[in-house]
Design a protein around this motif. Structure first.
Motif, PDB file in Angstrom:
ATOM      1  N   ARG A 270       0.823  -1.210   0.000  1.00  0.00           N
ATOM      2  CA  ARG A 270       0.000   0.000   0.000  1.00  0.00           C
ATOM      3  C   ARG A 270       0.861   1.265   0.000  1.00  0.00           C
ATOM      4  O   ARG A 270       1.815   1.385   0.755  1.00  0.00           O
ATOM      5  CB  ARG A 270      -0.914   0.039   1.225  1.00  0.00           C
ATOM      6  CG  ARG A 270      -1.953  -1.057   1.285  1.00  0.00           C
ATOM      7  CD  ARG A 270      -2.970  -0.952   0.156  1.00  0.00           C
ATOM      8  NE  ARG A 270      -2.644  -1.851  -0.939  1.00  0.00           N
ATOM      9  CZ  ARG A 270      -3.404  -1.998  -2.014  1.00  0.00           C
ATOM     10  NH1 ARG A 270      -4.520  -1.286  -2.142  1.00  0.00           N
ATOM     11  NH2 ARG A 270      -3.042  -2.842  -2.957  1.00  0.00           N
TER      12      ARG A 270
ATOM     13  N   HIS B 132      -7.554  -1.051   9.002  1.00  0.00           N
ATOM     14  CA  HIS B 132      -8.028   0.237   8.487  1.00  0.00           C
ATOM     15  C   HIS B 132      -7.960   0.249   6.965  1.00  0.00           C
ATOM     16  O   HIS B 132      -7.364  -0.633   6.336  1.00  0.00           O
ATOM     17  CB  HIS B 132      -7.219   1.394   9.071  1.00  0.00           C
ATOM     18  CG  HIS B 132      -5.754   1.392   8.739  1.00  0.00           C
ATOM     19  ND1 HIS B 132      -5.252   1.988   7.597  1.00  0.00           N
ATOM     20  CD2 HIS B 132      -4.677   0.884   9.398  1.00  0.00           C
ATOM     21  CE1 HIS B 132      -3.944   1.861   7.568  1.00  0.00           C
ATOM     22  NE2 HIS B 132      -3.570   1.175   8.646  1.00  0.00           N
ATOM     23  N   CYS B 133      -8.569   1.262   6.370  1.00  0.00           N
ATOM     24  CA  CYS B 133      -8.565   1.386   4.913  1.00  0.00           C
ATOM     25  C   CYS B 133      -7.243   1.975   4.435  1.00  0.00           C
ATOM     26  O   CYS B 133      -6.455   2.502   5.219  1.00  0.00           O
ATOM     27  CB  CYS B 133      -9.735   2.258   4.448  1.00  0.00           C
ATOM     28  SG  CYS B 133      -9.598   4.005   4.893  1.00  0.00           S
ATOM     29  N   ASP B 134      -7.015   1.904   3.125  1.00  0.00           N
ATOM     30  CA  ASP B 134      -5.794   2.469   2.568  1.00  0.00           C
ATOM     31  C   ASP B 134      -5.989   3.959   2.260  1.00  0.00           C
ATOM     32  O   ASP B 134      -6.986   4.571   2.670  1.00  0.00           O
ATOM     33  CB  ASP B 134      -5.349   1.669   1.338  1.00  0.00           C
ATOM     34  CG  ASP B 134      -6.290   1.809   0.142  1.00  0.00           C
ATOM     35  OD1 ASP B 134      -7.237   2.624   0.181  1.00  0.00           O
ATOM     36  OD2 ASP B 134      -6.077   1.088  -0.857  1.00  0.00           O
TER      37      ASP B 134
ATOM     38  N   TYR C  23     -10.707  -1.211   1.900  1.00  0.00           N
ATOM     39  CA  TYR C  23     -10.377  -2.206   2.917  1.00  0.00           C
ATOM     40  C   TYR C  23      -9.969  -3.515   2.250  1.00  0.00           C
ATOM     41  O   TYR C  23     -10.667  -4.009   1.362  1.00  0.00           O
ATOM     42  CB  TYR C  23     -11.581  -2.489   3.809  1.00  0.00           C
ATOM     43  CG  TYR C  23     -11.819  -1.510   4.923  1.00  0.00           C
ATOM     44  CD1 TYR C  23     -11.323  -1.746   6.202  1.00  0.00           C
ATOM     45  CD2 TYR C  23     -12.556  -0.351   4.708  1.00  0.00           C
ATOM     46  CE1 TYR C  23     -11.555  -0.843   7.234  1.00  0.00           C
ATOM     47  CE2 TYR C  23     -12.793   0.548   5.732  1.00  0.00           C
ATOM     48  CZ  TYR C  23     -12.286   0.300   6.999  1.00  0.00           C
ATOM     49  OH  TYR C  23     -12.513   1.188   8.014  1.00  0.00           O
TER      50      TYR C  23
ATOM     51  N   LEU D 170      -2.924  -3.981   5.545  1.00  0.00           N
ATOM     52  CA  LEU D 170      -3.370  -3.034   6.574  1.00  0.00           C
ATOM     53  C   LEU D 170      -4.220  -3.716   7.651  1.00  0.00           C
ATOM     54  O   LEU D 170      -5.138  -3.122   8.216  1.00  0.00           O
ATOM     55  CB  LEU D 170      -4.121  -1.854   5.943  1.00  0.00           C
ATOM     56  CG  LEU D 170      -3.379  -1.135   4.809  1.00  0.00           C
ATOM     57  CD1 LEU D 170      -4.183   0.056   4.313  1.00  0.00           C
ATOM     58  CD2 LEU D 170      -1.975  -0.711   5.241  1.00  0.00           C
TER      59      LEU D 170
ATOM     60  N   THR E 262       2.548   1.020   9.391  1.00  0.00           N
ATOM     61  CA  THR E 262       1.487   1.001   8.397  1.00  0.00           C
ATOM     62  C   THR E 262       1.535   2.292   7.588  1.00  0.00           C
ATOM     63  O   THR E 262       2.604   2.913   7.487  1.00  0.00           O
ATOM     64  CB  THR E 262       0.113   0.789   9.083  1.00  0.00           C
ATOM     65  OG1 THR E 262      -0.905   0.718   8.102  1.00  0.00           O
ATOM     66  CG2 THR E 262      -0.198   1.854  10.104  1.00  0.00           C
TER      67      THR E 262
ATOM     68  N   PRO F 277      -4.136   6.402   7.236  1.00  0.00           N
ATOM     69  CA  PRO F 277      -5.374   6.009   6.539  1.00  0.00           C
ATOM     70  C   PRO F 277      -5.966   7.153   5.717  1.00  0.00           C
ATOM     71  O   PRO F 277      -5.764   8.333   6.032  1.00  0.00           O
ATOM     72  CB  PRO F 277      -6.323   5.638   7.689  1.00  0.00           C
ATOM     73  CG  PRO F 277      -5.455   5.511   8.902  1.00  0.00           C
ATOM     74  CD  PRO F 277      -4.301   6.414   8.691  1.00  0.00           C
TER      75      PRO F 277
ATOM     76  N   VAL G 266     -11.463  10.043   9.292  1.00  0.00           N
ATOM     77  CA  VAL G 266     -10.316   9.138   9.220  1.00  0.00           C
ATOM     78  C   VAL G 266     -10.167   8.404  10.556  1.00  0.00           C
ATOM     79  O   VAL G 266     -10.203   9.018  11.623  1.00  0.00           O
ATOM     80  CB  VAL G 266      -9.034   9.931   8.892  1.00  0.00           C
ATOM     81  CG1 VAL G 266      -7.811   9.026   8.937  1.00  0.00           C
ATOM     82  CG2 VAL G 266      -9.162  10.580   7.508  1.00  0.00           C
TER      83      VAL G 266
ATOM     84  N   ILE H 167      -8.880   4.293  12.590  1.00  0.00           N
ATOM     85  CA  ILE H 167      -8.324   2.945  12.605  1.00  0.00           C
ATOM     86  C   ILE H 167      -9.133   2.125  13.602  1.00  0.00           C
ATOM     87  O   ILE H 167      -9.443   2.599  14.697  1.00  0.00           O
ATOM     88  CB  ILE H 167      -6.843   2.947  13.026  1.00  0.00           C
ATOM     89  CG1 ILE H 167      -5.984   3.620  11.949  1.00  0.00           C
ATOM     90  CG2 ILE H 167      -6.335   1.527  13.290  1.00  0.00           C
ATOM     91  CD1 ILE H 167      -4.516   3.746  12.338  1.00  0.00           C
TER      92      ILE H 167
ATOM     93  N   TYR I 257      -3.332  10.504  -1.548  1.00  0.00           N
ATOM     94  CA  TYR I 257      -4.510  11.094  -0.901  1.00  0.00           C
ATOM     95  C   TYR I 257      -5.065  12.244  -1.728  1.00  0.00           C
ATOM     96  O   TYR I 257      -6.279  12.457  -1.800  1.00  0.00           O
ATOM     97  CB  TYR I 257      -4.145  11.604   0.497  1.00  0.00           C
ATOM     98  CG  TYR I 257      -3.444  10.590   1.365  1.00  0.00           C
ATOM     99  CD1 TYR I 257      -4.159   9.769   2.230  1.00  0.00           C
ATOM    100  CD2 TYR I 257      -2.059  10.447   1.313  1.00  0.00           C
ATOM    101  CE1 TYR I 257      -3.510   8.839   3.035  1.00  0.00           C
ATOM    102  CE2 TYR I 257      -1.399   9.515   2.100  1.00  0.00           C
ATOM    103  CZ  TYR I 257      -2.124   8.715   2.946  1.00  0.00           C
ATOM    104  OH  TYR I 257      -1.476   7.785   3.731  1.00  0.00           O
TER     105      TYR I 257
END
Length: 320
Positions: free
Chosen positions: A101, A130-132, A137, A193, A209, A212, A220, A222, A264
């Protein structure tokens, strides 16, 4: 793991005045020590703010006020939240959960203590997931992200949030993963993740990690679970029960800084601020707001997040 949910979100205070006095004496006697041993400032009572980098560069102030004194917060229970629909049992015992990721390097330092005694919980299994950077996910790639599993592209968010709170926790599935809703079965074999570690004798774990991203309907965050009374096997952590299910949150200043960094900056998913989020309780570190450290103006170099979780190992709180 098969666990039963506890419907009471908070543990009652001490059963008797005498017990309360005893706990306060313990806190007063150990308050300085607790403050001293917090890794990276990871003390439950410390201000929920972006602090300074290792080099001493000033960072931005917190968007939320600090908790009460360390003496009071030492034995406070960390707030419970919903598990969300995308939990997968602890089957990857590892420190680095990044895999392939892309994103801002993020180190998460956690300490787990018994909320009654203030003593660290050793060999507790701590899950995080958590999501990237684009809201996806692992295990649920076709269901998560900007509403349908496809990473969005376009203009990054500004300081004016585009997300509109619904007033109720978002449900699982497109547009609202990771908040409320019942558990969903995985749709793929990816497990990036996601990971689990056992706390050391001082109650610490550390994960490597990425910072997120966000997705529609949620700030946002986790996810985390703390398991006790189980054992480590060849296939992961088995047995026992979850004594805490929660979520960690990020100050708006850090989220906005991350929005200027690729990947992002390519997201056009509607964004919900911390104040708008329907899961975050607004209680600072007691409700999971991380203390963050990064170089102001250079968040892409990496972020350190830390917090102390006060849990009751005798309770079952699986968040379902």
């Amino acid at each position: 793991m098969t666990e039963k949910s506890d419907t009471h979100p908070e543990k009652p205070q001490g059963p008797a005045h005498k017990r309360d006095l005893t706990r306060r004496k313990v806190v007063l006697a150990t308050g300085a020590a607790v403050a001293a041993v917090g890794v990276g400032g990871a003390v439950a009572a410390s201000a929920s703010a972006e602090g300074t980098s290792a080099a001493g560069t000033d960072a931005t102030a917190s968007d939320a006020s600090s908790d009460a004194s360390s003496a009071e917060s030492c034995y406070r229970l960390t707030g419970e939240t919903t598990e969300g629909p995308y939990y997968i049992d602890a089957d990857k015992i590892r420190k680095d959960i990044t895999e392939d990721r892309e994103g801002i390097p993020f180190t998460l330092r956690l300490k787990v203590i018994d909320s009654d005694t203030c003593k660290p919980l050793k060999r507790a299994a701590v899950d995080i997931w958590h999501c990237d950077a684009l809201g996806i996910y692992s295990g649920y790639e076709s269901m998560s992200g900007g509403g349908g599993g496809t990473p969005p592209t376009g203009t990054p968010p500004t300081d004016a949030p585009t997300g509109t709170p619904t007033g109720t926790p978002p449900s699982g599935g497109p547009g609202g993963p990771g908040g409320g809703g019942g558990h969903q079965e995985p749709t793929d074999d990816e497990r990036y993740l996601r990971g689990t570690q056992l706390t050391d004798k001082h109650g610490y774990v550390e994960f490597k990690t990425v910072f997120p991203g966000w997705y529609q309907g949620r700030a946002v965050h986790i996810h985390t679970k703390v398991h006790v009374d189980g054992k480590l096997t060849d296939t992961g952590y088995e047995g026992g029960h979850a004594c805490h299910t929660g979520q960690f949150f990020f100050a708006e200043t850090a989220v906005l800084a991350s929005a200027d960094v690729t990947p992002y900056s390519t997201s056009t998913t509607t964004r919900t601020t911390l104040d708008e989020d329907t899961i975050y309780g607004g209680g600072g570190t007691q409700d999971g707001l991380l203390k963050l450290k990064y170089r102001k103006g250079h968040i892409e170099k990496g972020v350190i997040g830390s917090i102390t979780m006060g849990v009751d190992p005798d309770e079952t709180r699986d968040g379902t």
